[in-house]
Design a protein around this motif. Structure first.
Motif, mmCIF file in Angstrom:
data_model
loop_
_atom_site.group_PDB
_atom_site.id
_atom_site.type_symbol
_atom_site.label_atom_id
_atom_site.label_comp_id
_atom_site.label_asym_id
_atom_site.label_seq_id
_atom_site.Cartn_x
_atom_site.Cartn_y
_atom_site.Cartn_z
ATOM 1 N N ASP A 134 -5.182 -4.577 4.942
ATOM 2 C CA ASP A 134 -5.916 -5.544 4.138
ATOM 3 C C ASP A 134 -7.027 -6.189 4.956
ATOM 4 O O ASP A 134 -6.866 -6.456 6.135
ATOM 5 C CB ASP A 134 -4.971 -6.658 3.677
ATOM 6 C CG ASP A 134 -4.052 -6.202 2.565
ATOM 7 O OD1 ASP A 134 -4.402 -5.236 1.861
ATOM 8 O OD2 ASP A 134 -2.994 -6.824 2.401
ATOM 9 N N HIS A 158 -9.243 -9.121 -2.211
ATOM 10 C CA HIS A 158 -9.334 -8.680 -0.818
ATOM 11 C C HIS A 158 -9.713 -7.192 -0.778
ATOM 12 O O HIS A 158 -9.673 -6.502 -1.780
ATOM 13 C CB HIS A 158 -8.040 -8.957 -0.051
ATOM 14 C CG HIS A 158 -6.893 -8.063 -0.402
ATOM 15 N ND1 HIS A 158 -6.032 -8.326 -1.429
ATOM 16 C CD2 HIS A 158 -6.467 -6.903 0.140
ATOM 17 C CE1 HIS A 158 -5.123 -7.361 -1.496
ATOM 18 N NE2 HIS A 158 -5.360 -6.478 -0.565
ATOM 19 N N HIS A 190 0.824 -1.214 0.000
ATOM 20 C CA HIS A 190 0.000 0.000 0.000
ATOM 21 C C HIS A 190 0.860 1.267 0.000
ATOM 22 O O HIS A 190 0.386 2.326 0.405
ATOM 23 C CB HIS A 190 -0.982 0.020 1.193
ATOM 24 C CG HIS A 190 -1.745 -1.270 1.360
ATOM 25 N ND1 HIS A 190 -1.847 -1.939 2.548
ATOM 26 C CD2 HIS A 190 -2.415 -2.020 0.466
ATOM 27 C CE1 HIS A 190 -2.550 -3.043 2.387
ATOM 28 N NE2 HIS A 190 -2.917 -3.119 1.118
ATOM 29 N N HIS A 201 -10.024 -3.350 1.678
ATOM 30 C CA HIS A 201 -9.165 -2.484 2.475
ATOM 31 C C HIS A 201 -9.953 -1.736 3.523
ATOM 32 O O HIS A 201 -11.113 -1.397 3.302
ATOM 33 C CB HIS A 201 -8.414 -1.512 1.552
ATOM 34 C CG HIS A 201 -7.472 -2.228 0.654
ATOM 35 N ND1 HIS A 201 -7.762 -2.520 -0.648
ATOM 36 C CD2 HIS A 201 -6.262 -2.783 0.911
ATOM 37 C CE1 HIS A 201 -6.762 -3.215 -1.167
ATOM 38 N NE2 HIS A 201 -5.844 -3.397 -0.241
ATOM 39 N N GLU A 238 0.135 -2.526 -4.337
ATOM 40 C CA GLU A 238 0.396 -3.690 -3.508
ATOM 41 C C GLU A 238 0.644 -4.888 -4.398
ATOM 42 O O GLU A 238 0.244 -4.915 -5.558
ATOM 43 C CB GLU A 238 -0.783 -3.959 -2.575
ATOM 44 C CG GLU A 238 -2.054 -4.322 -3.310
ATOM 45 C CD GLU A 238 -3.221 -4.500 -2.349
ATOM 46 O OE1 GLU A 238 -2.970 -4.615 -1.138
ATOM 47 O OE2 GLU A 238 -4.362 -4.518 -2.818
#
Ligand SMILES: [Zn+2]
Ligand SMILES: [Zn+2]
Length: 143
Positions: free
Chosen positions: A102, A89, A34, A91, A82
Motif C-alpha cells: 500500500d 490509497h 492483497h 499500490h 483488500e
C-alpha cells in the motif's frame, strides 16, 4: 485485528445477512491484504472446512459491491482483494515477483492527483499503480 463480532457488525451495517462464509472471507482478507482468490479460498477452507470456489467468489463479489472489500487488478495480475477501503490509497507492484504494498495518497484526500484535463468530469478518485522492483528482487538482481 478485528474480531468475529466486529465482522458481524460490519456485515449488518452494510445491510448484509451474517453468514459464516461471509465472516470467514472478511476475516481472511483482513488478515491477508492483497490476497488473490485462490489464497482466500485456502484460508477460508482452513477455517470452515469444505467451501466451494463459487461460494467464495459469490461472497467476494457481494462484499466488494457492499463496499466492505476493494478489488484491485494490476495489469498482468489476477484480481486481489483488500479490506482497506474508501481512502483512495495506491499500490506499488514489483515487476519481478508481483508483490503488492500500500502507498498512501499523495495529498491525503481523494482525488490526490489533479488531472491535466478533466474533460468536464467531476473526478472523485485517482487510482495510481507505481511499478518497480521490491527490495528482495533488487537485491537478488544486484548480487
Ligand atoms: Zn519482487
Ligand atoms: Zn491496498
Amino acid at each position: 485485528m478485528p474480531t468475529t463480532s466486529d465482522f458481524q457488525r460490519m456485515l449488518r451495517e452494510a445491510a448484509l445477512r451474517v453468514t459464516r462464509p461471509r465472516v470467514a472471507v472478511l476475516s481472511a482478507v483482513h488478515a491477508h491484504p492483497h490476497a488473490d482468490t485462490d489464497s482466500i479460498i485456502g484460508v477460508v477452507r482452513a477455517d470452515l472446512g469444505e467451501v466451494s470456489h463459487q461460494a467464495v467468489y459469490d461472497v467476494l463479489r457481494a462484499l466488494t459491491a457492499a463496499g466492505l472489500l476493494r478489488r484491485i487488478e494490476p495489469p498482468g495480475s489476477v484480481a486481489r482483494y483488500e479490506a482497506r477501503v474508501g481512502d483512495n490509497h495506491h499500490h506499488v507492484v514489483c515487476r519481478s515477483c508481483g508483490v503488492i504494498a500500500d502507498v498512501d495518497c499523495a495529498v491525503g484526500t481523494a482525488p490526490c492527483l489533479t488531472a491535466s484535463d478533466d474533460h468536464g468530469f467531476a473526478i472523485d478518485e485517482a487510482e495510481v499503480i507505481y511499478w518497480g522492483l521490491c527490495p528482495g528482487c533488487s537485491t537478488a538482481l544486484s548480487s
